[in-house]
Design an enzyme around this catalytic site. Structure first.
Site, mmCIF file in Angstrom:
data_model
loop_
_atom_site.group_PDB
_atom_site.id
_atom_site.type_symbol
_atom_site.label_atom_id
_atom_site.label_comp_id
_atom_site.label_asym_id
_atom_site.label_seq_id
_atom_site.Cartn_x
_atom_site.Cartn_y
_atom_site.Cartn_z
ATOM 1 N N GLU A 37 0.751 -1.080 0.070
ATOM 2 C CA GLU A 37 0.118 0.052 -0.048
ATOM 3 C C GLU A 37 0.753 1.241 0.155
ATOM 4 O O GLU A 37 0.408 2.447 -0.534
ATOM 5 C CB GLU A 37 -0.923 -0.093 1.257
ATOM 6 N N TYR A 120 -5.642 7.041 4.413
ATOM 7 C CA TYR A 120 -5.385 5.937 3.132
ATOM 8 C C TYR A 120 -4.644 4.606 3.666
ATOM 9 O O TYR A 120 -5.363 3.687 3.595
ATOM 10 C CB TYR A 120 -5.063 6.487 1.998
ATOM 11 N N ASP A 138 -8.921 6.591 -2.239
ATOM 12 C CA ASP A 138 -7.839 7.019 -3.080
ATOM 13 C C ASP A 138 -8.574 7.618 -4.307
ATOM 14 O O ASP A 138 -9.692 7.766 -4.311
ATOM 15 C CB ASP A 138 -7.034 5.937 -3.430
#
Ligand code: SF4
Length: 344
Positions: A37, A120, A138
């Site tokens: 990520e 996020y 996102d």
């Protein structure tokens, strides 16, 4: 409008049948999910894959990442950009080793307190690794939601993004990780910025923008600011020992990366000599030009070769330069030097 269990069911069923096979989807290891990520933030999937493969071999767990040499790590990250990501990740991993026995914390509050973990990354890792009911918003998700809800607010605004996150967390099902990934996957492969494939969309019947025929008008984004244009002269300063002057960056976003000395185009040679603390004894031969586009800036670079007989602690042997971490912008101009060197 996304307000029903039918919406969730359609989206999840489509995801299970259509999701791309990606290397980080083959693991349940929270550290590897976190690493992926961090890499995926602001970088495309196809670019990330080879980096992810390299990193899981060289830094397969918390301990190997925590112990990695920062310069080697930056070198391995070279080309992915946004170097703060990997510096913060390593700092956070060190915290995990020190305070959580090398186990990624499963409690959101603990995870969110780590360096570099924002909404996020926090939402993505905590939902994918532990199924916590948190959204991961996102650019893909913002686009999908703006169309599903026919939301014409400016999606670049932090307050709107916060609202979208809240909106998703109102409907997120127990399969939170898959749900987040399904929204992202839909944005990446079906509900694309241009020419979305509405005809094959699994949630078309829930889409407000589609039913009102306003898909092409969404999402609304305020006009991007014109990028700042910066003009630099970049100097290849050589000595008689086949060494070149490379400066290690401190206190900038490119901290830890190496760069050739660069100055605004109108900086005089005297000022450069004073700044570097050495005497230049030849005028500059033009080596080549380079341009690099950052998120908010464009650099225009002209490269010049200079020579000095002075000593300086920042000189490195030419053959060692390849092993130093360098930003893509610097690599571009350094590449001009290599080309001119071959021609000599
Ligand atoms: Fe996106 Fe079209 Fe699906 Fe609506 S119907 S979510 S605009 S792909």
């Amino acid at each position: 409008m996304l307000n029903s269990s039918e919406f969730n069911h359609n989206l999840l069923a489509w995801y299970q049948a259509n999701k791309r096979t990606l290397p980080w989807r083959q693991t349940r290891d929270p550290y590897l999910i976190w690493l992926s990520e961090v890499m995926l933030q602001q970088t495309q999937v196809t670019t990330v894959i080879p980096y992810y493969e390299k990193f899981i071999t060289k830094y397969p767990d918390i301990d190997s990442m925590a112990e990695a040499d920062e310069e080697a790590l930056l070198k391995d990250w070279e080309g992915l950009g946004y170097y703060n990501r990997i510096r913060n990740f390593q700092a956070a991993v060190k915290e995990v080793r020190e305070h959580y026995g090398s186990t990624v914390p499963e409690q959101p509050e603990a995870f969110f307190s780590l360096k570099g973990v924002g909404p996020y990354i926090g939402g993505a890792v905590q939902s994918i690794a532990f199924n916590h009911l948190l959204a991961a918003v996102d650019g893909n998700v913002l686009r999908v939601i703006s169309r599903l809800d026919a939301d014409d607010r400016d999606m670049t605004k932090a307050s709107v993004q916060k609202d979208v996150k809240k909106r998703i967390e109102e409907i997120i099902p127990l399969e939170a990780g898959d749900f987040n990934q399904a929204l992202m996957e839909l944005g990446a492969t079906v509900c694309t910025p241009r020419a979305p494939k509405c005809i094959m969309c699994p949630v078309q019947e829930h889409c407000e923008a589609y039913s009102r025929n306003i898909v092409s008008e969404l999402p609304v984004k305020k006009k991007a600011k014109r990028k700042n244009e910066l003009f630099y002269n970049v100097y290849f300063i050589l000595n008689d020992r086949n060494e070149i002057l490379m400066r290690k960056q401190e206190g900038t976003l490119l901290q830890g990366m190496y760069e050739l000395p660069k100055y605004d185009v109108d900086t005089s040679v005297e000022s450069i000599e004073e700044d570097l603390g050495l005497t230049i004894d030849t005028s500059g031969l033009h080596i080549g030009s380079g341009k690099h586009v950052f998120t908010h800036q464009v650099w225009f670079m002209e490269g010049y070769m200079l020579h000095t007989r002075d000593q300086h602690p920042d000189f490195v042997p030419l053959e060692a330069v390849e092993g130093l971490p360098m930003s893509r912008a610097m690599q571009k101009i350094y590449g001009q030097f290599e080309v001119s060197d071959e021609r000599m």
